[in-house]
Design a protein around this motif. Structure first.
Motif, PDB file in Angstrom:
ATOM      1  N   ALA A 165     -42.048   2.911  51.705  1.00 44.86           N
ATOM      2  CA  ALA A 165     -41.275   3.408  50.901  1.00 44.86           C
ATOM      3  C   ALA A 165     -42.026   4.860  50.411  1.00 44.86           C
ATOM      4  CB  ALA A 165     -41.080   2.488  49.553  1.00 44.86           C
ATOM      5  N   LEU A 166     -43.035   5.131  50.593  1.00 42.82           N
ATOM      6  CA  LEU A 166     -43.976   6.335  49.827  1.00 42.82           C
ATOM      7  C   LEU A 166     -43.982   7.360  50.972  1.00 42.82           C
ATOM      8  CD1 LEU A 166     -46.677   4.821  47.969  1.00 42.82           C
ATOM      9  CD2 LEU A 166     -44.575   5.468  47.088  1.00 42.82           C
ATOM     10  N   THR A 167     -42.600   7.719  51.443  1.00 39.54           N
ATOM     11  CA  THR A 167     -42.672   8.602  52.706  1.00 39.54           C
ATOM     12  C   THR A 167     -42.554  10.251  52.006  1.00 39.54           C
ATOM     13  OG1 THR A 167     -40.173   8.256  52.870  1.00 39.54           O
ATOM     14  CG2 THR A 167     -41.472   7.307  54.282  1.00 39.54           C
ATOM     15  N   SER A 168     -42.065  10.262  50.854  1.00 41.20           N
ATOM     16  CA  SER A 168     -41.901  11.683  50.126  1.00 41.20           C
ATOM     17  C   SER A 168     -42.245  11.572  48.805  1.00 41.20           C
ATOM     18  CB  SER A 168     -40.743  12.194  50.790  1.00 41.20           C
ATOM     19  OG  SER A 168     -39.644  11.571  50.027  1.00 41.20           O
ATOM     20  N   PRO A 169     -42.365  12.701  48.249  1.00 44.00           N
ATOM     21  CA  PRO A 169     -42.369  12.542  46.698  1.00 44.00           C
ATOM     22  C   PRO A 169     -41.111  12.335  45.971  1.00 44.00           C
ATOM     23  CG  PRO A 169     -43.341  14.714  47.277  1.00 44.00           C
ATOM     24  CD  PRO A 169     -42.917  14.036  48.686  1.00 44.00           C
ATOM     25  N   ALA A 187     -40.715   9.185  43.347  1.00 47.31           N
ATOM     26  CA  ALA A 187     -39.887   9.194  42.136  1.00 47.31           C
ATOM     27  C   ALA A 187     -38.582   8.209  41.907  1.00 47.31           C
ATOM     28  CB  ALA A 187     -39.247  10.751  41.928  1.00 47.31           C
ATOM     29  N   ARG A 188     -38.053   7.910  43.102  1.00 46.82           N
ATOM     30  CA  ARG A 188     -36.907   7.002  42.892  1.00 46.82           C
ATOM     31  C   ARG A 188     -37.833   5.392  42.750  1.00 46.82           C
ATOM     32  NH1 ARG A 188     -34.915   9.552  47.602  1.00 46.82           N
ATOM     33  NH2 ARG A 188     -36.007   8.019  49.124  1.00 46.82           N
ATOM     34  N   ASP A 189     -38.963   5.206  43.360  1.00 38.88           N
ATOM     35  CA  ASP A 189     -39.358   3.617  43.081  1.00 38.88           C
ATOM     36  C   ASP A 189     -39.953   3.818  41.525  1.00 38.88           C
ATOM     37  OD1 ASP A 189     -42.007   1.982  43.127  1.00 38.88           O
ATOM     38  OD2 ASP A 189     -40.781   1.469  44.903  1.00 38.88           O
ATOM     39  N   LEU A 190     -40.541   4.815  41.035  1.00 35.49           N
ATOM     40  CA  LEU A 190     -40.974   4.934  39.675  1.00 35.49           C
ATOM     41  C   LEU A 190     -39.800   4.772  38.639  1.00 35.49           C
ATOM     42  CD1 LEU A 190     -44.117   7.161  39.886  1.00 35.49           C
ATOM     43  CD2 LEU A 190     -44.022   4.793  39.894  1.00 35.49           C
ATOM     44  N   PRO A 230     -50.470  12.843  52.321  1.00 34.02           N
ATOM     45  CA  PRO A 230     -51.616  13.331  51.114  1.00 34.02           C
ATOM     46  C   PRO A 230     -50.784  13.865  49.975  1.00 34.02           C
ATOM     47  CG  PRO A 230     -52.113  14.007  53.470  1.00 34.02           C
ATOM     48  CD  PRO A 230     -50.797  13.482  53.482  1.00 34.02           C
ATOM     49  N   GLU A 231     -49.778  14.686  50.030  1.00 36.88           N
ATOM     50  CA  GLU A 231     -49.322  14.936  48.798  1.00 36.88           C
ATOM     51  C   GLU A 231     -48.705  13.896  47.982  1.00 36.88           C
ATOM     52  OE1 GLU A 231     -45.849  15.029  52.356  1.00 36.88           O
ATOM     53  OE2 GLU A 231     -48.090  15.647  52.014  1.00 36.88           O
ATOM     54  N   VAL A 232     -48.223  12.940  48.464  1.00 31.29           N
ATOM     55  CA  VAL A 232     -47.532  11.412  47.619  1.00 31.29           C
ATOM     56  C   VAL A 232     -49.069  11.129  46.880  1.00 31.29           C
ATOM     57  CG1 VAL A 232     -46.675   9.785  47.527  1.00 31.29           C
ATOM     58  CG2 VAL A 232     -45.684  11.330  49.017  1.00 31.29           C
ATOM     59  N   SER A 233     -50.169  10.883  47.413  1.00 32.89           N
ATOM     60  CA  SER A 233     -51.086  10.317  46.727  1.00 32.89           C
ATOM     61  C   SER A 233     -51.769  11.352  45.857  1.00 32.89           C
ATOM     62  CB  SER A 233     -52.055   9.909  47.642  1.00 32.89           C
ATOM     63  OG  SER A 233     -51.920   9.115  48.727  1.00 32.89           O
ATOM     64  N   ARG A 234     -51.677  12.644  46.172  1.00 34.24           N
ATOM     65  CA  ARG A 234     -52.360  13.482  45.104  1.00 34.24           C
ATOM     66  C   ARG A 234     -51.313  13.748  43.896  1.00 34.24           C
ATOM     67  NH1 ARG A 234     -53.941  18.011  49.519  1.00 34.24           N
ATOM     68  NH2 ARG A 234     -55.529  17.051  50.548  1.00 34.24           N
ATOM     69  N   LEU A 235     -50.189  13.472  44.104  1.00 36.53           N
ATOM     70  CA  LEU A 235     -49.174  13.622  42.897  1.00 36.53           C
ATOM     71  C   LEU A 235     -49.589  12.280  42.002  1.00 36.53           C
ATOM     72  CD1 LEU A 235     -46.845  14.959  41.634  1.00 36.53           C
ATOM     73  CD2 LEU A 235     -45.157  13.710  43.185  1.00 36.53           C
TER      74      LEU A 235
END
Length: 525
Positions: A92-96, A100-103, A150-155
């Motif tokens: 589910a963590l394919t993009s920022p 945001a939808r999951d959180l 990587p941009e998702v993990s860093r966010l």
């Protein structure tokens, strides 16, 4: 393992193992007991403590099949009563936007529908700060985080670092060793704590399989003999996943040895003849070269001295013929300088010296008074040889400054060199709350028992807990070091025994009791 390999109808591997060794159950299909060796128990205790009281993001790394998912499952099983775990699926963590939808589905009204991904993540961590005040902290589990963009993990990491780290949700990233570069952090940072699971050794494989074989009713000495254990370790490469796949084949003798392994055991001494001869020749040539080098160094170390010149003097006077010949001088005595008015111009002549008669010598001495004769320097001695044998330095010793020679220059190695400036010392630590701070050496000198409540790299982590319970007597904090970094710990009380410390834990507020305080010796802090 594949179900088709273990089915009874087609003669799977487990029925063969059951028939051959009398097993009651499959030892490789048992989740319990938890394997504590190979630093797995230490990693579990560290995750439990830092998830409840820490102020750092956690990164768990290891090779594929090293047991990371099993370790996270044991963490959830043991801490589900006091921690709120939320697993972020990798798919589910394919993009920022997906993050945001999951959180938003967890925080609900705390995140507006029109908020951007970055704002939504930051609001989520601020929302978890308010939730921890109700007595339950949240933990975000991201397994296989090396497969997440990587941009998702860093966010996620940026949202955690921008919040109150001692109270916000703790992100736990799990993956291979490539995870740390993807997060753009190093191991020296104070915001991330890294845990690495090393591969299994032979003793670790034995400790993992031995209790499971006993539960299944199998023969431990036969299934874990030295030969089988060696093949299990070689083929599994220290991985739980490979171990479960290759163990049935090894136990059933279906895994053949590597080709050529038996041939290597029957090596003959003739195969080593030429390498041994080459080594002997090399050693002999090296010895000859070193011997020649020692001789050359010894010759260079012997100082070569020049023969000292023998200087003869001629005595002028009536007793010149009867006077004994003086002994040769080893060092030339430099005459005293003449007055500036009578100082002759030093010259070096190549013609033989003139013969001085007795009358001319006495004539020169008559005009001088007694006082002048007392101060007159002795005439330099003449030599029998040519004038060019006179040392040139005798003439150079007389300078134009009235006969005074210049002082010898000081050698460079004897000059006083300025001392280097000392390195600045590390600034002394000043506690922000001196009334509740206790030096670490004083705590260790108690030699009793205490209760550790929280620990972290930031002093604010300890101060937040102390300010939440200002009326709790015996609550103090100290400062230590962990991996050359500051490490702050909050402790409670000084007890004479472990039993007394456990009884005191029962009197703590309920929120602290739910966080599993650590009863330990004061000397081990």
């Amino acid at each position: 393992m594949v179900d088709g390999l273990n089915s009874v109808e087609d003669g799977g591997l487990f029925p063969r193992l059951q028939h051959r060794y009398g097993l009651r159950a499959d030892p490789l299909d048992m989740d319990t007991p938890f394997f504590p060796d190979a630093s797995r128990q230490h990693a579990l205790e560290t995750l439990r403590h830092l998830c409840g009281f820490g102020d750092m993001a956690l990164v768990l790394t290891g090779a594929v099949g090293s047991g990371k998912t099993r370790l996270l499952g044991e963490l959830i099983r043991s801490e589900a009563a006091r921690l709120d775990f939320h697993r972020l699926p990798t798919a589910a963590l394919t993009s920022p936007q997906a993050l945001a939808r999951d959180l938003r589905s967890v925080a609900r009204s705390a995140i507006a529908p029109d908020d951007g991904p970055r704002e939504a993540v930051f609001k989520f961590f601020r929302w978890t700060q308010a939730k921890v005040r109700k007595g339950q902290r949240m933990v975000l589990l991201i397994d296989d985080a090396d497969k997440v963009p990587p941009e998702v993990s860093r966010l996620i990491l940026s949202g955690f670092l921008s919040s109150e780290r001692a109270m916000a949700a703790v992100p736990v990233f799990s993956g291979t060793e490539a995870l740390l570069p993807l997060l753009d952090v190093d191991e020296d940072t104070l915001s991330v704590h890294h845990l690495h699971l090393r591969p299994l050794g032979k003793s670790d494989i034995y400790a993992y399989l031995e209790p499971r074989i006993q539960r299944a009713g199998g023969p431990v000495p036969e299934l874990l003999s030295n030969s089988k254990l060696e093949r299990l370790h070689t083929l599994s490469q220290g991985s739980f996943g490979r171990l479960k796949r290759i163990t049935p084949g090894v136990w059933l003798d279906m895994v053949a040895e590597k080709p050529g392994s038996r041939k290597r055991t029957a090596l003959s001494w003739r195969q080593f003849a030429w390498p041994a001869l080459a080594l002997i020749i090399l050693a002999g040539s090296w010895w000859l070269v070193s011997l020649q080098y020692d001789y050359s160094v010894a010759d260079q170390s012997v100082p070569k001295t020049k023969p000292e010149p023998v200087r003869k003097s001629v005595t002028v006077g009536p007793d010149a013929e009867s006077a004994p010949e003086p002994e040769p001088e080893k060092e030339a005595v430099e005459p005293a300088p003449l007055p500036a008015a009578d100082k002759p111009e030093p010259t070096i002549s190549t013609e033989p010296p003139p013969v001085v008669s007795e009358s001319s010598a006495s004539a020169r001495a008559e005009p001088l008074s007694g006082e002048a004769r007392a101060s007159e320097p002795e005439a330099p001695e003449t030599t029998d040889g040519p004038a060019d044998s006179v040392p040139v330095e005798t003439a150079d010793a007389v300078t134009d400054n009235g006969g005074v020679t210049e002082p010898a220059s000081v050698p460079e190695q004897d000059r006083i060199k300025p001392e280097s400036e000392p390195e600045p010392a590390e600034p002394a630590f000043t506690p922000a709350l001196p009334a509740r701070f206790v030096d670490l050496d004083r705590l260790r000198d108690r030699k009793g028992w205490t209760v550790q409540l929280i620990a972290g790299h930031l002093e604010s982590t300890a101060l937040n807990l102390i300010r939440q319970y200002p009326d709790l007597d015996g609550l103090a904090y100290t400062r230590s070091k962990l991996n050359d970094k500051p490490w702050f710990m909050v402790v409670y009380g000084d007890f004479v025994s472990s039993g007394a410390a456990h009884e005191a834990v029962q009197s703590l507020p309920e929120a602290l009791r739910k966080q599993s305080p650590w009863v330990r010796r004061s000397a081990d802090l």
